[in-house]
Design an enzyme around this catalytic site. Structure first.
Site, PDB file in Angstrom:
ATOM      1  N   SER A  15       7.139 -57.939 102.914  1.00 53.78           N
ATOM      2  CA  SER A  15       6.739 -56.706 102.258  1.00 53.78           C
ATOM      3  C   SER A  15       5.312 -56.911 101.759  1.00 53.78           C
ATOM      4  O   SER A  15       4.507 -57.538 102.447  1.00 53.78           O
ATOM      5  CB  SER A  15       7.729 -56.398 101.135  1.00 53.78           C
ATOM      6  OG  SER A  15       7.509 -55.120 100.617  1.00 53.78           O
ATOM      7  N   HIS A  42       7.875 -53.866 105.567  1.00 52.50           N
ATOM      8  CA  HIS A  42       7.855 -52.589 104.855  1.00 52.50           C
ATOM      9  C   HIS A  42       6.477 -51.974 105.028  1.00 52.50           C
ATOM     10  O   HIS A  42       5.473 -52.617 104.763  1.00 52.50           O
ATOM     11  CB  HIS A  42       8.097 -52.803 103.359  1.00 52.50           C
ATOM     12  CG  HIS A  42       9.485 -53.256 103.058  1.00 52.50           C
ATOM     13  ND1 HIS A  42       9.823 -53.867 101.890  1.00 52.50           N
ATOM     14  CD2 HIS A  42      10.624 -53.192 103.795  1.00 52.50           C
ATOM     15  CE1 HIS A  42      11.121 -54.159 101.901  1.00 52.50           C
ATOM     16  NE2 HIS A  42      11.629 -53.768 103.045  1.00 52.50           N
ATOM     17  N   ASP A 135      14.872 -56.329  98.991  1.00 57.56           N
ATOM     18  CA  ASP A 135      15.284 -56.193 100.383  1.00 57.56           C
ATOM     19  C   ASP A 135      15.034 -57.515 101.104  1.00 57.56           C
ATOM     20  O   ASP A 135      13.934 -58.049 101.057  1.00 57.56           O
ATOM     21  CB  ASP A 135      14.499 -55.051 101.032  1.00 57.56           C
ATOM     22  CG  ASP A 135      15.042 -54.692 102.398  1.00 57.56           C
ATOM     23  OD1 ASP A 135      16.266 -54.834 102.600  1.00 57.56           O
ATOM     24  OD2 ASP A 135      14.248 -54.273 103.259  1.00 57.56           O
TER      25      ASP A 135
END
EC number: 3.1.1.61
Lengths: 192, 277
Positions: A15, A42, A135
């Site tokens: 991310s 992401h 996540d």
């Protein structure tokens, strides 16, 4: 425990702060890598080809954005497309899914990692990079449950250490890697 | 905590075969990876602790079937998703259909109708609405009821308004609806030319000839063989020189249609250029 398990897939999840790590690792991956690499990042929906282009200019291996039912090949890097979950139909085929976001994310690292774990089982290797949310955590747990290999960016080197730290506190990680050592480690997983 | 795997691969096959035997719904050629997630999800939402429980309920309670279908199919959709795609429809594809006295459009797998209303708005703005008819179909009667109401959650409207502007819209999207608390209701004249109807891409035949078929982010839930079958259905349902539009990550490449269609300007829009069978 990792000795006789052949890596059949390498997953990389990241991310915030993970693109610079990829740019450091990708150029040094060997061209004859014996497994496919699937990257789940992401990112904002809409600006898709920019990332593919950027990573391609820093890689010896072909990098392409996955489309629906694409057959995956060793020595190729696949990028999860923006705004789709990435799943594995079997060891050769990727499927996409536009269902609800998971952890506010689509693609979700958890979704892709869990799907891979169920297909590749102990032959899964997964690397989690810098990031600011949860996540990836459940995905790593699932891979551990199937006996796969957990790899982690050294939180000390991460732009945002939250994500790798979460894993470090909870799980037994096989290897903690600095960005400059990642490619060398991946290259050793080769079965050729 | 690990997402529980309540249903195993072999059990999925059994369940799908049961459903095909007892009801007229065949999910055996749906993509397994996605379907498996949906099946595990419905077990959690509806509190089935085992595969046997879900199976028993499905076989013995016909009224549960509709809910089951609604939950295992993905009904996430947006207005003006992929704005550049809608821009291509607005500036090129739809105007080129303006020469037909009557324009028939099929939105296959329309879910709760966001795409159908988006197309209706485009047609209005380019002055073709009155000569058009939009067939919006889905496997799922429940979502069609919602679609026909034209009431959507207010939350995503800001995103839709941005998409609409990026797609070349020059108004404020809010001129098309009235806000009611946390919902918006689209003006009913937008749906006067939309026919909502059930249609199962797996088992139902072609029902008309269209100049434009949209089926976006539906085929990702089907395996390759079923995709090819549905492509044939679309081919049978498209007029010569008609257009087929797919989702951003879907393609007719590697399908039987590949050589009969030409891709339009890099968009996920293909024109039917050959119609010998």
């Amino acid at each position: 425990m990792a000795a006789n398990k052949q890596t059949e897939i390498l997953l990389i999840g990241g991310s915030a702060g993970s693109i610079s790590v990829l740019l450091k690792m990708l150029p040094d991956l060997r061209r004859d890598l014996s497994f496919p690499v699937v990257i789940v990042l992401h990112r904002k929906a809409g600006n898709e080809s920019g990332l593919e282009l950027l990573l391609n200019t820093h890689s010896n291996l072909p990098i392409m954005e996955a489309y629906d039912k694409i057959n995956i090949r060793p020595g190729t890097v696949y990028l999860a497309p923006a705004d789709y979950h990435l799943l594995f139909e079997d060891k050769e085929q990727i499927g996409l899914d536009f269902s609800e976001k998971v952890n506010y994310s689509r693609p979700s690292i958890d979704v892709a990692f869990q799907s891979a774990a169920r297909v590749f089982k102990a032959n899964t290797a997964a690397l989690l990079l810098s990031g600011a949310n949860n996540d990836g955590l459940k995905g790593m747990e699932c891979i551990a449950q199937y006996g796969g290999m957990l790899l982690l960016q050294d939180p000390a080197t991460a732009e945002v250490a939250f994500m790798p730290k979460q894993v470090l506190f909870r799980m037994n990680v096989q290897q903690i890697l600095q960005p400059e050592n990642m490619a060398r480690f991946m290259n050793q997983l080769n079965g050729n | 905590m690990i997402e529980p795997d309540i249903i195993k691969d072999a059990e999925i096959e059994v369940l799908l075969k049961d459903i095909a035997d007892v009801y007229d719904y065949d999910f055996t050629q749906y993509s397994k990876a996605s379907l498996k997630r949906r099946l595990n999800r419905i077990c959690i939402i509806d509190k089935f602790t085992s595969f046997a429980e879900l199976r028993y309920r499905l076989i013995n309670d016909a009224s549960y079937l509709q809910r089951f279908i609604e939950e295992i199919t993905v009904n996430v959709t947006e207005m003006f998703r992929d704005p550049l795609f809608y821009k291509a429809l607005r500036t090129d594809i739809l105007p080129s259909l303006g020469t037909y006295p009557f324009i028939r459009i099929w939105i296959a797998g329309c879910s709760t109708g966001e795409e159908a209303y988006s197309i209706a708005i485009l047609l209005k703005e380019i002055g073709l609405y009155n000569q058009a008819l939009i067939y919006a179909t889905d496997i799922n009667p429940g979502v069609l009821e919602k679609a026909a109401k034209g009431i959507f959650a207010a939350g995503p409207m800001r995103q839709y308004a941005e998409n609409y502007i990026l797609s070349g819209g020059s108004k404020d999207l809010s001129v098309y609806y009235i806000s009611q608390y946390d919902h918006v209701r689209f003006h009913s004249d937008l749906k006067s030319k939309i026919i909502f109807s059930t249609h199962n891409l797996v088992s139902d035949a072609s029902f008309n000839e269209f100049q434009l078929i949209l089926c976006r982010n539906v085929l990702i839930y089907f395996d390759k063989d079923l995709q090819n079958r549905v492509f044939k259905l679309f081919d049978d349902s498209l007029q010569p020189l008609g257009y087929l539009a797919l989702g951003a990550k879907e393609t007719i490449r590697f399908s039987h249609l590949e050589h009969k269609y030409r891709q339009w300007n890099g968009e996920k829009i293909w024109k039917k250029i050959s119609w010998e069978s």
